[in-house]
Design an enzyme around this catalytic site. Structure first.
Site, PDB file in Angstrom:
ATOM      1  N   ASP A 413       0.826  -1.204   0.000  1.00 32.01           N
ATOM      2  CA  ASP A 413       0.000   0.000   0.000  1.00 32.01           C
ATOM      3  C   ASP A 413       0.865   1.262   0.000  1.00 32.01           C
ATOM      4  O   ASP A 413       1.940   1.288   0.594  1.00 32.01           O
ATOM      5  CB  ASP A 413      -0.893  -0.024   1.248  1.00 32.01           C
ATOM      6  CG  ASP A 413      -1.826   1.160   1.324  1.00 32.01           C
ATOM      7  OD1 ASP A 413      -2.669   1.308   0.416  1.00 32.01           O
ATOM      8  OD2 ASP A 413      -1.715   1.949   2.286  1.00 32.01           O
ATOM      9  N   GLU A 466       0.939  -0.422  -5.179  1.00 31.00           N
ATOM     10  CA  GLU A 466      -0.044   0.642  -5.372  1.00 31.00           C
ATOM     11  C   GLU A 466       0.761   1.947  -5.441  1.00 31.00           C
ATOM     12  O   GLU A 466       1.041   2.567  -4.422  1.00 31.00           O
ATOM     13  CB  GLU A 466      -1.061   0.684  -4.228  1.00 31.00           C
ATOM     14  CG  GLU A 466      -2.224   1.620  -4.507  1.00 31.00           C
ATOM     15  CD  GLU A 466      -2.582   2.527  -3.340  1.00 31.00           C
ATOM     16  OE1 GLU A 466      -3.567   3.271  -3.466  1.00 31.00           O
ATOM     17  OE2 GLU A 466      -1.879   2.520  -2.320  1.00 31.00           O
TER      18      GLU A 466
END
Length: 734
Positions: A413, A466
């Site tokens: 993330d 990401e």
């Protein structure tokens, strides 16, 4: 060493006694445990909640002498059994206990492991640190170890010692900063924390174990000593196949899921991991997903963080069950042919005082300077990737999930926030690197080490970034100068596509480049096309509600969007609920609106998703060359006025499909499409089908070539192009 009863005022024993009783004793073994004495051996113990203590010797139990009213007892003589056993009595309550003395046991952690940990190269630090059920000199107990280099004293506290930091002070390994203590006879599942006294300020902190594998159920946050339950895995075939998996050319269709809000019991209770497996696995198989990606399930205190503010980097959240229950979930997924990917968050951690933040009274896991160590957008701390022990911590966390739980991949993330020192910061709010640039050099080194470790230690396991910027070579090998990820989320495709789809169809011709621009960079990375949870929260609206037009047009646009996604080059990921056509944003406190499937338009969206998924899985042209330019060719990207695009997707064997998409609500009959040969075609998919609650305009039977060149192709066909719809065609003889 002399006994306290014979020591002179101001002696080292007096000083050690004072430090012990005030919970400041740095080296407990200098005072407690066994020592040489004139008459053999001196045994000294601290038992503040016991009135009498006996020592088990070769002559039986011998009473120990009370030398201080606060619970210090001594015995001196010969015939001590090792490790020695104590019998203790609280005369006020009548409680009698027998247990071994923790300070009769040597430390167990090896110098080699400590060296690797301090070097940032210990990939399985979870075996060294944390709480472990072990045997020490034939006695079963729990070995505790924690890194706290700026502590004056660290103690293990829990119900077993009335949370008294004086009772079980730990021993430190030289200058490594690692503290260790073996507590014999401690039961499994005992709750505990570490009490830490900072050596400079004297501040007392109560911290949960960063390396614990199980924690109490929120809102409590203590760690639990491990419970011996060896899981019997049955996924050997899956793991063996994964090692040789050609994921570059394989279909990858990911269902992104939040465990706590996919489905719930009628009374609002969460599904357990076992219940989730019972319901989710058949659903994934029926719907045609190859993998499930779970939003973070590492332990976290706040439901509303969705798991992205973790406090337990080695622990499955106890909200849904035990570690063994989660192992069973993964095992059952594998046996059903479903891969499991986890969201993993090494970018930042929360400020909660019981966890990593200022762990030993200093900025230990984070940076001291907030210009490096604090994330203003999220109110969280940023890991200090340049600190070796933090690197060992994070690498070991990733290793643990892949090793202990057989996880098939990690989605990392907020990678952009790691790469840039000035990420979301104004002038004066950040510090440059040693070369004056804004790149976080230590984070880059860490990410390369992470990906190298994953690909080397776990063949076939995947890593996903990401990453929302144009940072180069994110999904290129570290040895070639890349970051080493397997794949990168294509945030540019997602932003352009959703922007385009939200325009009124009458205006889409002015934004045609938002459809075509992606092909200019589509093969610079191994891209995944995301329609993720981030796009259906915080006022962004649900996928359905983003679509313009009346009710029918909204559903038609959504069907068209999904058709476009599934036929574009790149692997696929969709957030749960997208396939239902939910009308409102994702709500973490509620299950999905499954009742919507009682309505035809929503059933149509689910049916379309199912058919598209299976078509994608079973059509090589739609997945084999996702990452290669030869897997895609335009037929016509210039029909701006009619907002129509057409293209081919190719397989390695030369087979292909033809995709034609109409982004206006106009039924286009007699629409001419160029074709690369003179074959007849047939329609294999139509998003306007009556089965999907569409208007059922389309093309039945064979579509014969006309012999007329078109759009730079040697021949063409005439088709009916439904409104706000896409059709997929294949050569009738192919």
């Amino acid at each position: 060493m002399k006994s306290l009863s014979s020591s002179s005022p101001g002696s080292s024993e007096d000083s050690a006694q004072s430090l012990l009783l005030t919970a400041r004793l740095y080296d407990p073994c200098s005072f407690l445990g066994m020592h040489a004495a004139p008459n053999g051996r001196l045994i000294r113990v601290f038992q503040p909640y016991m009135s009498r203590v006996w020592l088990h010797t070769l002559s039986g139990y011998q009473p120990m002498r009370s030398v201080h009213q606060d619970g210090i007892f001594e015995w001196e003589g010969e015939g001590v059994m090792h490790p020695y056993l104590l019998r203790m009595e609280n005369t006020a309550t009548g409680v009698i206990e027998e247990r071994h003395d923790p300070y009769a046991f040597p430390m167990q952690i090896s110098g080699h492991d400590l060296y690797l940990f301090n070097e940032g190269r210990l990939l399985q630090a979870y075996h060294m640190l944390g709480a472990h059920r072990v045997r020490n000199h034939g006695v079963t107990g729990t070995r505790f170890a924690v890194w706290a280099p700026n502590a004056e004293r660290v103690s293990v506290v829990g119900d077993f010692n009335r949370w008294d930091g004086r009772v079980y002070p730990m021993m430190v390994h030289g200058h490594s900063g690692v503290w260790e203590l073996f507590i014999p006879d401690l039961p499994e599942g005992a709750i505990y924390k570490y009490e830490i006294r900072n050596r400079i300020s004297g501040e007392i902190l109560l911290k949960t174990d960063p390396y614990a594998t199980t924690y109490e159920l929120r809102p409590n946050n203590a760690a639990l000593t491990p419970i011996e339950q060896k899981y019997d895995w049955k996924d050997d075939d899956w793991i063996a196949r994964r090692k040789g998996w050609d994921w570059l050319h394989a279909p990858l269709n990911i269902y992104e899921l939040h465990v706590g809000s996919w489905k719930r019991h009628p009374d609002g209770r969460f599904y357990s991991y076992h219940e989730l497996a019972d319901h989710l696995i058949p659903y994934l198989q029926d719907m045609g997903y190859s993998h499930v990606e779970l939003l973070p399930i590492s332990e976290h205190p706040l439901d509303e963080s969705w798991g992205y503010q973790a406090t337990g980097y080695f622990a499955v959240t106890s909200r849904y069950g035990s570690p063994e229950a989660f192992m069973s979930f993964v095992d059952r997924c594998h046996q059903a042919g479903i891969g499991v990917i986890l969201d993993w968050v090494p970018a930042h951690f929360p400020q909660d005082s019981f966890s990593l933040a200022r762990f030993d009274g200093t900025a230990l896991y984070e940076h001291e300077d907030p210009r490096l160590g604090y994330h203003h957008d999220w109110g969280t701390y940023i890991f200090n990737y340049g600190r070796n022990e933090v690197k060992s911590f994070l690498l070991s966390s990733a290793h643990y999930w892949l090793s202990a739980f057989h996880i098939d991949g990690l989605r990392v993330d907020a990678v952009a926030s790691m790469l840039y020192l000035n990420y979301s910061r104004k002038e004066g709010e950040w510090l440059p690197n040693r070369y004056g640039g804004h790149e976080n050099l230590e984070a880059i080194e860490f990410l390369r080490a992470l990906n190298t470790m994953v690909h080397g230690e776990f063949p076939g396991a995947l890593t996903f970034a990401e990453e929302s910027t144009s940072w180069p070579a994110v999904s290129r090998p570290a040895y070639l100068g890349g970051l080493g990820f397997s794949m990168k989320w294509n945030m540019g495709w997602m932003n352009d596509t959703l922007s385009y789809m939200q325009h009124d169809p009458v205006h889409r011709r002015y934004h045609h480049n938002e459809l075509t621009f992606n092909q200019l960079y589509a093969y610079t990375e191994n891209f995944v096309l995301p329609l993720s949870h981030d796009e259906v929260v915080h006022g962004k609206k649900s996928m359905l509600d983003k679509m313009p037009g009346d009710g029918w047009q909204k559903f038609a646009n959504l069907r068209l969007l999904f058709t476009y996604q599934m036929t574009c080059p790149g692997k696929k990921i969709n957030f749960m609920g997208n396939e239902l056509g939910q009308g409102h944003e994702w709500r973490v406190g509620h299950e999905l609106d499954w009742y919507l499937l009682e309505r035809d338009p929503h059933r149509g969206i689910q049916a379309l998703t199912r058919d598209l998924n299976h078509l994608y899985l079973n059509t090589p042209a739609l997945h084999e060359l996702d990452f290669f330019a030869e897997g895609f060719s335009w037929i016509d990207c210039h029909d701006v006025e009619q907002s129509v695009i057409s293209y081919q997707r190719h397989a390695r064997d030369g087979s292909f499909v033809l995709v034609v998409l109409n982004f206006t609500p106009i039924l286009r009959t007699g629409y001419r499409v160029g074709i690369p040969g003179s074959s007849a075609y047939q329609e294999v998919f139509n998003s306007d089908s009556i089965y999907y609650d569409g208007s059922n305009a389309g093309n039945a039977g064979k579509i014969s070539p006309t012999g007329q060149p078109w759009s730079g192709q040697p021949d063409s066909i005439i088709i009916t192009l439904p409104p706000l719809a896409g059709v997929i065609l294949k050569a009738a003889d192919g």
